[in-house]
Design a protein around this motif. Structure first.
Motif, short mmCIF file in Angstrom:
data_model
loop_
_atom_site.label_atom_id
_atom_site.label_comp_id
_atom_site.label_asym_id
_atom_site.label_seq_id
_atom_site.Cartn_x
_atom_site.Cartn_y
_atom_site.Cartn_z
N LYS A 53 0.83 -1.20 0.00
CA LYS A 53 0.00 0.00 0.00
C LYS A 53 0.87 1.25 0.00
CE LYS A 53 -3.94 -1.75 2.73
NZ LYS A 53 -4.59 -1.58 4.03
N GLU A 329 -9.13 -5.04 3.31
CA GLU A 329 -10.42 -5.15 4.01
C GLU A 329 -11.59 -4.57 3.22
OE1 GLU A 329 -7.80 -3.20 4.86
OE2 GLU A 329 -8.43 -1.24 5.58
N HIS A 353 -7.13 -9.71 11.26
CA HIS A 353 -6.86 -8.28 11.07
C HIS A 353 -7.85 -7.68 10.07
CE1 HIS A 353 -4.20 -4.69 10.48
NE2 HIS A 353 -4.72 -4.72 9.26
N GLU A 354 -8.02 -8.34 8.93
CA GLU A 354 -8.92 -7.80 7.90
C GLU A 354 -10.37 -7.84 8.38
OE1 GLU A 354 -7.36 -6.32 5.68
OE2 GLU A 354 -5.41 -7.28 5.94
N HIS A 357 -11.13 -4.95 10.54
CA HIS A 357 -11.31 -3.73 9.75
C HIS A 357 -12.77 -3.49 9.36
CE1 HIS A 357 -7.53 -1.78 8.98
NE2 HIS A 357 -6.95 -2.83 8.46
N GLU A 376 -5.76 1.18 11.17
CA GLU A 376 -4.74 0.13 11.21
C GLU A 376 -4.30 -0.23 12.63
OE1 GLU A 376 -4.35 -1.60 8.82
OE2 GLU A 376 -4.85 -0.42 7.05
N TYR A 425 0.87 0.98 12.34
CA TYR A 425 0.26 -0.31 12.67
C TYR A 425 0.60 -0.74 14.10
CZ TYR A 425 -1.14 -1.26 7.81
OH TYR A 425 -1.74 -1.22 6.58
ZN LIG Z 1 -5.02 -3.23 7.96
#
Ligand SMILES: [Zn+2]
Length: 652
Positions: A53, A329, A353-354, A357, A376, A425
């Motif tokens: 990203k 996500e 994690h996703e 989100h 994040e 993060y």
């Molecule tokens: Zn993330």
């Protein structure tokens, strides 16, 4: 009467030893659990979560700075209500195009010009509104549209852009897997404009979006929301139409198009029968994916139990496999990288994690990219909560330490130096971890998240709004906390030393009786930040057990006094790792006795000492061997890790 005075001088192991212990604990904590749920290592975190990203974002930043600023200002004049994407994907030319309609409400009187973001590599064929052809220009990656008549505040208008081309950026990619073609997107943060015209900012969510993709009839197009129709056009193509009826921002609109195999799992919420979890994977990965993705219903159930019901409960959740090195996500439909499908749950932390989100990022979205830690940091912290629920508090601590076991956190988490970075993060997650202890415990951070979500659900939020929610739960200002941990940089470097002395008549405690008196000296020695204010847990070990004392440390150099009934045998500084910190090691120790005039009386210890507890007795004699007079004396402890002194009372 002679009261002998004993001094216990102690130093604790510091940075190197503490770090080694922390690392060993992380490994030891995972092993006995016999689980394949690996702790995320920082390298995987970087390569799966933020490096792709960030690389895309930096390429974009180079090209778009000036015109984007102007467009953003004029885009404040309208509020998007609805997008309708009706697109065709052409695999041989790697092209995409069609019609995108935007419905919006004017926020000003006399709105006559509307600016949308769209890369110049795409060609606009026409713009229409009110069945009328509208004048437009397309340059500097912006489409500037002149409405046929000005629109006043509160009035709705629609524009339709007919366009097409080969997406030039990284958001829309054509690849293959096992000789099958795949087209897929990842538009965060500002890649939507690479392939469709829109007001490309997280600040303005459309209330709903319709996404239709016409693709070769042997492929499936997967998007957000519910599949409302699948039409065979009889010309070798099919059109898949998806409808996302919940508010959604542009970077969360996505697709994955290939020869997907799919299956449906179910989440059973309390208030309705079931919600489908629809997973689309490459046929060759189906067996492994059936194993890895099977934790999804439990994951949704867990987060629903602590954060509130799954936000898109009337639609679905699910995954679509894609060729990126990480995951994304996308709302109701996470895109999941092929490398993460292993068949042994190795990357459960990414799946979790996703999933998190969907609450932090999709339900409540960062209003600006400066606030990206609200997406994040919250999702990384949610991973820790998931594993705490599975394996307990010790594992949770190891999980936090693992995220601080590699490198350093550069810059602040608000308006970060790199939007997708270790600081955002991992330090973002640590900030919630620290806030949890400042507020009280797990229930308090969850109450804060619930309050924050209740005020910003299906909308957007900025950091100050999260701070306000936390302050409501805390019952006071948390500006000191946010200034140092969110807006500020770096961390405290603590050095400390402690002395315990025994008195028949207590020096510190108000009640008479036998007491051990402890003086703790704490220095902060960081040169890359100001003084940090934090409550610090001090755990004293005595024969009777552990006693925890919380000291409020807000100065560069500070002494704390407390009394315990039993002899302290060890002192632990923040043993549960509630503070993102550094502890320095010291080995040189000197302990001497001085009289009230500051004259040296006796040296009790001088030289190197291993970290740990050392006990020294003073027989009441001076350096020459003579008994000293009754009165007040001072024991002064000097160590590499800080100094401490304590008053002694000699009574004859
Ligand atoms: Zn993330």
């Amino acid at each position: 009467m002679l009261r002998g005075t004993r001094c216990l001088l102690a130093m604790l192991a510091a940075s190197l030893v503490a770090a080694a212990v922390g690392f060993a604990a992380a490994t030891a904590g995972a092993a006995p659990l016999e689980t394949d749920h690996a702790l995320p290592n920082p390298t995987d975190r970087a390569r799966f979560l933020w490096e792709p990203k960030q690389a895309a974002f930096e390429r974009l930043e180079e090209t778009l700075a000036a015109p984007r600023d102007a467009a953003e200002r004029s885009q404040d004049d309208f509020d998007v209500v609805f997008y309708d994407l009706d697109l065709v994907v052409d695999f041989p030319s790697e092209g995409v195009g069609g019609d995108v309609t935007m419905r919006a409400v004017s926020l000003v009187d006399g709105l006559s010009t509307v600016i949308l973001n769209l890369y110049d590599s795409m060609t606009v064929a026409s713009v229409t509104g009110n069945l009328t052809s509208l004048a437009y220009t397309h340059s500097e990656d912006l489409v500037t549209i002149v409405l046929d008549e000005p629109v006043d505040t509160g009035e709705t208008f629609e524009v339709t852009i007919e366009y097409g081309g080969v997406p030039a950026g990284y958001a829309f990619q054509f690849r293959t897997h096992e000789d099958a073609p795949i087209a897929s997107t990842l538009s965060e943060p500002e890649g939507a404009r690479e392939w469709w015209p829109c007001k490309d900012t997280p600040a303005d969510k459309a209330d709903s979006v319709r996404i239709a993709f016409t693709v070769p009839d042997d492929l499936v197009a997967v998007c957000e929301g519910l599949l409302t129709s699948e039409i065979d056009n009889g010309d070798g193509t099919k059109t898949f139409t998806w409808y996302e009826s919940y508010p959604i921002t542009t970077y969360l609109v996505s697709t994955g198009i290939t020869n997907y195999a799919s299956w449906v799992d179910y989440y059973h919420p309390a208030r309705s029968d079931s919600m489908p979890i629809t997973n689309y994977v490459y046929p060759e990965d189906l067996a492994d994916a059936l194993i890895d993705l099977d934790i999804t219903p439990n994951g949704i159930g867990f987060f629903a139990s602590i954060f509130g019901e799954y936000p898109f409960i009337d639609e679905k959740y699910g995954h679509k496999e894609f060729p990126w090195g990480g995951a994304m996500e996308h709302q109701t439909c996470t895109s999941y990288g092929r490398i993460l499908i292993t068949g042994d749950h190795h990357y459960d932390w990414v799946l979790i994690h996703e999933l998190a989100h969907q609450w932090w990022g999709d339900w409540v979205t960062c209003r600006t990219w400066d606030d990206i830690w609200l997406n994040e940091g919250f999702s990384v912290y949610s991973e820790a909560l998931w594993f705490e629920d599975l394996y307990g508090f010790e594992y949770y601590k190891d999980y936090m330490l693992a995220d601080d076991s590699f490198g350093y956190f550069d810059g602040p988490i608000y308006d970060p130096w790199a939007t997708f970075s270790r600081t955002v993060y991992s330090k973002g997650s640590w900030t919630l971890h620290m806030l949890r202890h400042v507020l009280g415990d797990r229930d308090d951070i969850l109450e804060t998240l619930a309050l924050y979500a209740s005020e910003h659900a299906y909308g957007t939020a900025v950091t100050s709004e999260f701070q306000a929610a936390a302050e409501t739960v805390y019952g006071g200002s948390l500006d000191w906390f946010f200034q140092q941990w969110v807006y500020g940089e770096n961390r405290p470097y603590y050095e400390y030393a402690w002395v315990a002395t025994y008195y028949e008549y207590a020096w510190v405690a108000s009640d008479a009786g036998d007491h051990w008196n402890v003086m703790l000296h704490v220095d902060q020695v960081q040169e890359d930040a100001g003084v940090f204010t934090m409550p610090i847990d001090i755990v004293l070990e005595t024969a009777a057990g552990e006693t925890t004392v919380v000291v409020w440390n807000d100065q560069w150099s500070q002494d704390f006094f407390f009394a315990v009934d039993d002899e302290p045998t060890a002192l632990a500084f923040d043993p549960d790792h509630w503070i993102l910190k550094h502890l320095d090691e010291g080995t040189g120790v000197a302990l001497a006795v001085y009289d009230v005039a500051g004259r040296h009386v006796a040296t009790l210890a001088d030289g190197p000492a291993a970290p740990g507890v050392h006990e020294v007795s003073w027989d009441g004699r001076d350096a020459g061997g003579a008994q000293v007079a009754s009165g007040v004396y001072f024991a002064r402890l000097v160590t590499d890790a800080g100094d401490a002194s304590h008053k002694l009372l000699r009574v004859k």
